[in-house]
Design an enzyme around this catalytic site. Sequence first.
Site, PDB file in Angstrom:
ATOM      1  N   ASN A  85       0.854  -1.183   0.000  1.00 13.27           N
ATOM      2  CA  ASN A  85       0.000   0.000   0.000  1.00 13.27           C
ATOM      3  C   ASN A  85       0.899   1.246   0.000  1.00 13.27           C
ATOM      4  OD1 ASN A  85      -1.407   2.273   1.070  1.00 13.27           O
ATOM      5  ND2 ASN A  85      -3.079   0.918   1.659  1.00 13.27           N
ATOM      6  N   ASP A  90      -0.080   4.502  -0.100  1.00  8.99           N
ATOM      7  CA  ASP A  90      -0.770   5.738   0.298  1.00  8.99           C
ATOM      8  C   ASP A  90       0.155   6.745   0.977  1.00  8.99           C
ATOM      9  OD1 ASP A  90      -3.117   4.569  -0.529  1.00  8.99           O
ATOM     10  OD2 ASP A  90      -3.898   4.207   1.483  1.00  8.99           O
ATOM     11  N   HIS A  91       1.029   6.219   1.854  1.00  6.90           N
ATOM     12  CA  HIS A  91       1.766   7.168   2.698  1.00  6.90           C
ATOM     13  C   HIS A  91       2.984   7.776   2.026  1.00  6.90           C
ATOM     14  CE1 HIS A  91      -1.220   6.808   5.635  1.00  6.90           C
ATOM     15  NE2 HIS A  91      -1.101   5.503   5.676  1.00  6.90           N
ATOM     16  N   ARG A 101       3.981  18.845   1.556  1.00  5.68           N
ATOM     17  CA  ARG A 101       4.560  20.061   0.978  1.00  5.68           C
ATOM     18  C   ARG A 101       3.773  20.571  -0.229  1.00  5.68           C
ATOM     19  NH1 ARG A 101       9.846  21.500   2.663  1.00  5.68           N
ATOM     20  NH2 ARG A 101       9.674  21.271   4.906  1.00  5.68           N
ATOM     21  N   HIS A 124      -5.599   3.698  -1.632  1.00  7.18           N
ATOM     22  CA  HIS A 124      -6.930   4.051  -1.136  1.00  7.18           C
ATOM     23  C   HIS A 124      -7.257   5.478  -1.585  1.00  7.18           C
ATOM     24  CE1 HIS A 124      -9.687   4.273   2.710  1.00  7.18           C
ATOM     25  NE2 HIS A 124     -10.323   4.597   1.597  1.00  7.18           N
ATOM     26  N   ARG A 126      -9.351   8.089  -0.916  1.00  2.00           N
ATOM     27  CA  ARG A 126     -10.303   8.488   0.124  1.00  2.00           C
ATOM     28  C   ARG A 126     -11.184   9.615  -0.383  1.00  2.00           C
ATOM     29  NH1 ARG A 126      -8.844   6.442   5.515  1.00  2.00           N
ATOM     30  NH2 ARG A 126     -10.598   7.699   6.200  1.00  2.00           N
ATOM     31  N   ARG A 133      -7.009  12.799   0.998  1.00  2.00           N
ATOM     32  CA  ARG A 133      -5.940  13.265   1.885  1.00  2.00           C
ATOM     33  C   ARG A 133      -4.555  12.753   1.479  1.00  2.00           C
ATOM     34  NH1 ARG A 133      -7.521  10.031   7.358  1.00  2.00           N
ATOM     35  NH2 ARG A 133      -9.467  11.078   6.927  1.00  2.00           N
ATOM     36  N   HIS A 134      -4.508  11.613   0.794  1.00  2.00           N
ATOM     37  CA  HIS A 134      -3.191  11.185   0.287  1.00  2.00           C
ATOM     38  C   HIS A 134      -3.257  10.931  -1.227  1.00  2.00           C
ATOM     39  CE1 HIS A 134      -5.054   7.426   1.513  1.00  2.00           C
ATOM     40  NE2 HIS A 134      -4.735   7.562   2.789  1.00  2.00           N
ATOM     41  N   GLU A 138      -8.622   0.648  -3.000  1.00  2.00           N
ATOM     42  CA  GLU A 138      -9.489   0.654  -1.821  1.00  2.00           C
ATOM     43  C   GLU A 138     -10.435   1.835  -1.950  1.00  2.00           C
ATOM     44  OE1 GLU A 138      -6.209  -1.155   1.320  1.00  2.00           O
ATOM     45  OE2 GLU A 138      -6.968   0.882   1.577  1.00  2.00           O
ATOM     46  N   THR A 163      -7.229   6.643  10.190  1.00  2.00           N
ATOM     47  CA  THR A 163      -7.053   5.555   9.231  1.00  2.00           C
ATOM     48  C   THR A 163      -8.312   4.696   9.306  1.00  2.00           C
ATOM     49  OG1 THR A 163      -5.634   3.708   8.565  1.00  2.00           O
ATOM     50  CG2 THR A 163      -5.820   4.119  10.937  1.00  2.00           C
ATOM     51  N   THR A 164      -8.382   3.648   8.471  1.00  2.00           N
ATOM     52  CA  THR A 164      -9.604   2.843   8.438  1.00  2.00           C
ATOM     53  C   THR A 164      -9.770   2.095   9.766  1.00  2.00           C
ATOM     54  OG1 THR A 164      -9.159   2.581   6.098  1.00  2.00           O
ATOM     55  CG2 THR A 164     -10.893   1.199   7.032  1.00  2.00           C
ATOM     56  N   GLU A 182     -11.084  -9.413   3.151  1.00  2.00           N
ATOM     57  CA  GLU A 182      -9.836  -9.045   3.819  1.00  2.00           C
ATOM     58  C   GLU A 182     -10.180  -8.798   5.271  1.00  2.00           C
ATOM     59  OE1 GLU A 182      -7.090  -6.455   1.816  1.00  2.00           O
ATOM     60  OE2 GLU A 182      -6.404  -5.576   3.712  1.00  2.00           O
ATOM     61  N   HIS A 239      -3.757  -4.402   7.632  1.00  2.00           N
ATOM     62  CA  HIS A 239      -3.828  -3.245   8.523  1.00  2.00           C
ATOM     63  C   HIS A 239      -2.941  -3.411   9.751  1.00  2.00           C
ATOM     64  CE1 HIS A 239      -5.891   0.655   8.832  1.00  2.00           C
ATOM     65  NE2 HIS A 239      -5.321   0.601  10.020  1.00  2.00           N
ATOM     66  N   GLY A 240      -1.982  -2.498   9.861  1.00  5.52           N
ATOM     67  CA  GLY A 240      -1.125  -2.460  11.045  1.00  5.52           C
ATOM     68  C   GLY A 240      -0.109  -3.586  11.104  1.00  5.52           C
ATOM     69  N   GLY A 278       1.155  -1.411   4.324  1.00  6.20           N
ATOM     70  CA  GLY A 278       1.551  -0.088   3.859  1.00  6.20           C
ATOM     71  C   GLY A 278       2.385   0.697   4.843  1.00  6.20           C
TER      72      GLY A 278
HETATM   73  N1  PXP Z   1      -5.836  -3.161   3.952  1.00  2.93           N
HETATM   74  C1  PXP Z   1      -6.819  -2.237   4.010  1.00  2.93           C
HETATM   75  C2  PXP Z   1      -8.175  -2.636   3.561  1.00  2.93           C
HETATM   76  C3  PXP Z   1      -6.564  -0.915   4.439  1.00  2.93           C
HETATM   77  O1  PXP Z   1      -7.568  -0.017   4.487  1.00  2.93           O
HETATM   78  C4  PXP Z   1      -5.244  -0.567   4.774  1.00  2.93           C
HETATM   79  C5  PXP Z   1      -4.935   0.847   5.169  1.00  2.93           C
HETATM   80  O2  PXP Z   1      -5.202   1.699   4.117  1.00  2.93           O
HETATM   81  C6  PXP Z   1      -4.256  -1.552   4.684  1.00  2.93           C
HETATM   82  C7  PXP Z   1      -4.588  -2.847   4.292  1.00  2.93           C
HETATM   83  C8  PXP Z   1      -2.835  -1.260   5.020  1.00  2.93           C
HETATM   84  O3  PXP Z   1      -2.707  -0.914   6.371  1.00  2.93           O
HETATM   85  P1  PXP Z   1      -1.334  -0.374   6.911  1.00  2.93           P
HETATM   86  O4  PXP Z   1      -1.046   0.893   6.173  1.00  2.93           O
HETATM   87  O5  PXP Z   1      -1.592  -0.169   8.359  1.00  2.93           O
HETATM   88  O6  PXP Z   1      -0.309  -1.434   6.633  1.00  2.93           O
END
Ligand code: PXP
Length: 251
Positions: free
Chosen positions: A10, A12-13, A21, A46, A48, A52-53, A76, A106-107, A157, A200-201, A222
């Site tokens: 992922n 996104d970040h 910036r 994702h 959103r 935001r990202h 996503e 976050t989600t 998931e 996630h996480g 991610g």
């Molecule tokens: N899976 C889903 C469905 C998510 O929404 C996210 C966060 O956007 C992730 C995986 C990845 O989570 P993390 O960034 O905490 O690894």
Amino acid sequence: MTTLPRLGINIDHIATVRNARGGEHPDPVAGAYAAIRAGADGITAHLREDRRHIRDEDMVRLQQLCESQDVPLNMEMAATEEMLAIALELKPKAICIVPERREERTTEGGLDVAAGHNHIAPIVRKLAEAGSRVSLFIEAVETQIKAAASTGASVVEFHTGAYAHALDDGDEKKAEVHLEAFVRSAKLADQLGLEVHFGHGLTFDNVGKVAAIPETMELNIGHFLIGEAIFLGLDEAIAEMRNVISEARAA
Ligand code: PXP
């Protein structure tokens, strides 16, 4: 021979850092390319509602990149008409429908498919008819799994956020309860014909037991990997994650 779960990265970040910036650097699409070169099996992003990202134009470029590299893009999205229209136009290989609240960082928590079935099922159908593999991001709870299966989605998931938090807090007992639910839920989902993903996480420290669940086909990771890339570089961070996953699977 056991097959290893696919690793979706992922990105996104990378966009979060860019947007800090307001310019174009670092480009999340360049990050996605680096992740693919480093061995990502898929790219997740994702879009959103508040952008935001990831932005709309990032999604278009990510789709072009992923198509050219023959790697699936996993979009996503919230179950809204706006996102449905974008996804139908973009036609990513994979889509994961997630809950979304503007005020969340976050989600948080999974999609309530049991309550939202009549809203979610037609969205799943339209996306699947357009050729995307549709996943629902849910908690590892029987009612949600059965509801997910009844929407016609092909993947679930499971949300690993609370499991990750329990381990961060040193609450092994709570983590074990989550893990048992993952094991049970993965079996049930598989019996219902749903492919099993987790996300996630997830980190080097907590991914092992989730990767070791035999039904796990894909892990989406991610924030930790993008953060770890600051110290190790993206290549090494992804390679290390793969090592941890394959060791857990072999054990
Ligand atoms: N899976 C889903 C469905 C998510 O929404 C996210 C966060 O956007 C992730 C995986 C990845 O989570 P993390 O960034 O905490 O690894």
